[in-house]
Design a protein around this motif. Sequence first.
Motif, PDB file in Angstrom:
ATOM      1  N   ASP A 114      36.351  10.212  19.184  1.00 41.68           N
ATOM      2  CA  ASP A 114      37.708  10.759  19.118  1.00 41.68           C
ATOM      3  C   ASP A 114      38.475  10.138  17.956  1.00 41.68           C
ATOM      4  O   ASP A 114      39.216  10.820  17.247  1.00 41.68           O
ATOM      5  N   LEU A 115      38.291   8.838  17.778  1.00 40.30           N
ATOM      6  CA  LEU A 115      39.004   8.101  16.745  1.00 40.30           C
ATOM      7  C   LEU A 115      38.607   8.558  15.340  1.00 40.30           C
ATOM      8  O   LEU A 115      39.472   8.762  14.474  1.00 40.30           O
ATOM      9  N   PHE A 116      37.313   8.749  15.113  1.00 41.24           N
ATOM     10  CA  PHE A 116      36.835   9.053  13.769  1.00 41.24           C
ATOM     11  C   PHE A 116      36.615  10.542  13.493  1.00 41.24           C
ATOM     12  O   PHE A 116      36.686  10.970  12.334  1.00 41.24           O
ATOM     13  N   SER A 118      36.604  12.977  34.655  1.00 39.32           N
ATOM     14  CA  SER A 118      37.548  13.162  33.552  1.00 39.32           C
ATOM     15  C   SER A 118      37.816  11.825  32.883  1.00 39.32           C
ATOM     16  O   SER A 118      37.924  10.795  33.538  1.00 39.32           O
ATOM     17  N   ASN A 119      37.919  11.866  31.556  1.00 40.04           N
ATOM     18  CA  ASN A 119      38.377  10.680  30.839  1.00 40.04           C
ATOM     19  C   ASN A 119      39.242  11.109  29.664  1.00 40.04           C
ATOM     20  O   ASN A 119      39.100  12.207  29.135  1.00 40.04           O
ATOM     21  N   ILE A 120      40.142  10.241  29.288  1.00 39.98           N
ATOM     22  CA  ILE A 120      41.103  10.544  28.241  1.00 39.98           C
ATOM     23  C   ILE A 120      41.117   9.415  27.227  1.00 39.98           C
ATOM     24  O   ILE A 120      40.826   8.262  27.568  1.00 39.98           O
ATOM     25  N   SER A 121      41.423   9.751  25.970  1.00 40.38           N
ATOM     26  CA  SER A 121      41.588   8.708  24.954  1.00 40.38           C
ATOM     27  C   SER A 121      42.768   9.060  24.063  1.00 40.38           C
ATOM     28  O   SER A 121      43.085  10.234  23.850  1.00 40.38           O
ATOM     29  N   PHE A 122      43.424   8.016  23.533  1.00 38.00           N
ATOM     30  CA  PHE A 122      44.597   8.188  22.693  1.00 38.00           C
ATOM     31  C   PHE A 122      44.888   6.876  21.981  1.00 38.00           C
ATOM     32  O   PHE A 122      44.344   5.824  22.342  1.00 38.00           O
ATOM     33  N   ASP A 123      45.740   6.932  20.965  1.00 33.32           N
ATOM     34  CA  ASP A 123      46.144   5.726  20.243  1.00 33.32           C
ATOM     35  C   ASP A 123      47.403   5.140  20.868  1.00 33.32           C
ATOM     36  O   ASP A 123      48.339   5.865  21.207  1.00 33.32           O
ATOM     37  N   LYS A 124      47.414   3.829  21.023  1.00 33.56           N
ATOM     38  CA  LYS A 124      48.588   3.138  21.547  1.00 33.56           C
ATOM     39  C   LYS A 124      48.764   1.825  20.784  1.00 33.56           C
ATOM     40  O   LYS A 124      47.870   0.985  20.790  1.00 33.56           O
TER      41      LYS A 124
END
Length: 358
Positions: free
Chosen positions: A149-151, A166-172
């Motif tokens: 997700d990051l790259f 379910s899983n989620i990703s985000f920048d914090k």
Amino acid sequence: MKNTYFVIGLMSGTSLDGLDIACCKFQRQDDKWSFELLKSSSIDYKDAFKDKLKNTVNLSAPELLDFNNKYGTWLGEQVDTFIKKHNLCVDFISSHGHTVFHQTKIGLTYQIGSGQHLANACGIKVICDFRTNDVATGGQGAPLVPIGDLFLFSEYDFCLNLGGISNISFDKNGERVAFDISPVNMLLNHLSNKINMAYDKNGKLAKKGTLNKKLLEQLNNLDFYKHSYPKSLGFEWFSENVLPIINRTTDSIQNLLHTSVHHITDQLAFVINQIGSRSGNKLLITGGGAKNTFFIETLQDKLKNTEVIIPDEHIIDFKEAIVFAFMGVLRERNEINCLKSVTGAEKDSSSGVIFLPG
């Protein structure tokens, strides 16, 4: 160090849908990664094989190790057939395997699909076992997809995968954060299987049902949802915590499906609304659940300030296989592919074990 890689990624998820195979081209230019999905295939598990995979948690140690080897050989045979069919030439195979145990409280995670047997069966280098090292350094060993997700999908504010879990990703605060939220197809498919359906296509049955408020309250009050991240789920948690509630609830499958959809979307919306306070957030949704129109409509109704984006069907189906192929690339380059900010490990790591064909 080269900047172009051709890799086959293999993914078998907790929903037991089958094996996803993705041949990808990855390119690094000006410190940015791009990818192209060249060829892909999904191989459905036959019922007997699916039952064997589901029952692996109950096998004796010798039986499990034997099946680990046989499953690795089977994976290699599927890769060999896939390569010959499409006349491909790849640098290596990057395999997730199939998770049997995931009990991070005791430092245990185990994916079957022997890398050595896989490599021997297809005659190509294999990189696999991406979770063990992270768990050994105090991490959850999951979720791992956020590195992709990051790259590879950085244009989205949130990346949500709706698979068995379910899983989620985000920048914090300049770091990538990710965690498992709830069961999804693990629960919905379990209910559909009770009436001899593989799954509830487009959520048609669930849409016809009505809400069982008592069941919804019991599911929403599960202790896991009260914990802060990092956290991850496995089939054992589902069996011990969710199935007993479902099994003692007397109601129609339609109503159970309807209520389960509301339970899952309640948990997803709570997390997304909590972290997505500003307007204009973009939420990328992939995984099998992205095709469940009733589920997506129900989720969208509960979200605030967030636009739901459903990508091309090939990305929906193969994003995890693509990312595990990419994790193999990072491991090949000895670059970080497991983020401590995601898993809670003591340090970032370049995880994965390399097997050469014998």
